[in-house]
Write a protein that holds these residues in place. Structure first.
Motif, PDB file in Angstrom:
ATOM      1  N   PHE A  56       0.836  -1.182   0.000  1.00  0.00           N
ATOM      2  CA  PHE A  56       0.000   0.000   0.000  1.00  0.00           C
ATOM      3  C   PHE A  56       0.881   1.247   0.000  1.00  0.00           C
ATOM      4  CE2 PHE A  56      -4.026  -2.052   1.049  1.00  0.00           C
ATOM      5  CZ  PHE A  56      -3.610  -3.225   1.642  1.00  0.00           C
ATOM      6  N   PHE A  82       3.579   0.685   2.802  1.00  0.00           N
ATOM      7  CA  PHE A  82       3.368  -0.399   3.761  1.00  0.00           C
ATOM      8  C   PHE A  82       3.241  -1.720   3.032  1.00  0.00           C
ATOM      9  CE2 PHE A  82       2.723   1.848   7.686  1.00  0.00           C
ATOM     10  CZ  PHE A  82       2.193   3.077   7.332  1.00  0.00           C
ATOM     11  N   PHE A 115       0.511  -5.780   9.277  1.00  0.00           N
ATOM     12  CA  PHE A 115       1.242  -4.729   8.574  1.00  0.00           C
ATOM     13  C   PHE A 115       2.651  -4.556   9.122  1.00  0.00           C
ATOM     14  CE2 PHE A 115      -1.524  -2.264   5.748  1.00  0.00           C
ATOM     15  CZ  PHE A 115      -2.723  -2.920   5.971  1.00  0.00           C
ATOM     16  N   GLY A 116       3.549  -4.150   8.234  1.00  0.00           N
ATOM     17  CA  GLY A 116       4.858  -3.694   8.647  1.00  0.00           C
ATOM     18  C   GLY A 116       4.792  -2.239   9.102  1.00  0.00           C
TER      19      GLY A 116
END
Lengths: 109, 113
Positions: free
Chosen positions: A35, A86, A99-100
């Motif tokens: 993203f 992301f 998520f990172g």
């Protein structure tokens, strides 16, 4: 520890240059999404990946589930590419995404 | 493209008050999610849902409830808001038949004073 770790955490690029962002997983990721959060705060889906590669314009992404990583390559960076990128992983299809922490990209004129 | 609409976009609440964040999606997606975003933590999953009537705990559910009364609507409820819940909240939807690609709303900024 972080289940999804992104590197670098921040990056500054000259307009027109290329770079790669990386995402490492300590979970058994089966799918990955990338993203872009633009400066207005909107989250835009760039790629959905099963193991393999995808390309869209100046962006190319790869996901290697065996080696537990994914990359996002940006070619010919433009000012509008600035924002925070992301990656997010699923352990199985339809599961929750993890998520990172993101990579903040600044493209300089 | 999926349309995910959040309301309110901005909210100031008092400590101990009740806050409801609403999310509506118009593309008939099965899955819906609530995340919060804080500096230094990225996006963290609070609650999610696989369809009407279903709610599941995410990674940080404490202090939050969720409600999925219909396919289109998914609410996040803070019964007793605290200053630590000051954050930006994002709703997302996804459909399994498109590989669960997530589409996000524009975010709701909540400040608890």
């Amino acid at each position: 520890g972080d289940k999804v770790k992104q590197s670098p955490s921040a990056l500054s690029l000259q307009e027109g240059t290329n770079s790669a962002l990386r995402c490492n997983f300590s979970i058994a990721a089966t799918t990955v999404q990338w993203f872009l959060q633009n400066p207005r705060g909107s989250l835009i889906n760039l790629f959905y990946l099963v193991p393999g590669t995808k390309e869209n314009g100046r962006l190319k992404s790869a996901f290697d589930s065996k080696e537990s990583y994914s990359t996002l390559h940006i070619r010919d960076a433009q000012l509008e590419d600035s924002g925070t990128y992301f990656c997010a992983a699923e352990v199985y299809a339809g599961a929750k995404l993890t998520f990172g922490g993101g990579t903040r990209l600044t493209v300089r004129p | 493209e999926a349309a995910v609409t959040q309301s309110p976009r901005n909210k100031v609440a008092v400590t101990g008050g009740k806050v409801t964040l609403s999310c509506n999606q118009t593309n008939n997606h099965n899955n819906m999610y609530w995340y919060r975003q804080d500096t230094g933590h990225g996006l963290r999953l609070i609650h999610y849902s696989y369809g009407a009537g279903s709610t599941e705990k995410g990674d940080i559910p404490d202090g939050y409830k969720a409600s999925r009364p219909s396919q289109e609507n998914f609410s996040l409820i803070l019964e007793l808001a605290t200053p630590s819940q000051t954050s930006v909240y994002f709703c997302a939807s996804g459909a399994r038949d498109t590989g669960n690609t997530l589409y996000f709303g524009e975010g709701s900024r909540l400040i608890v004073v």
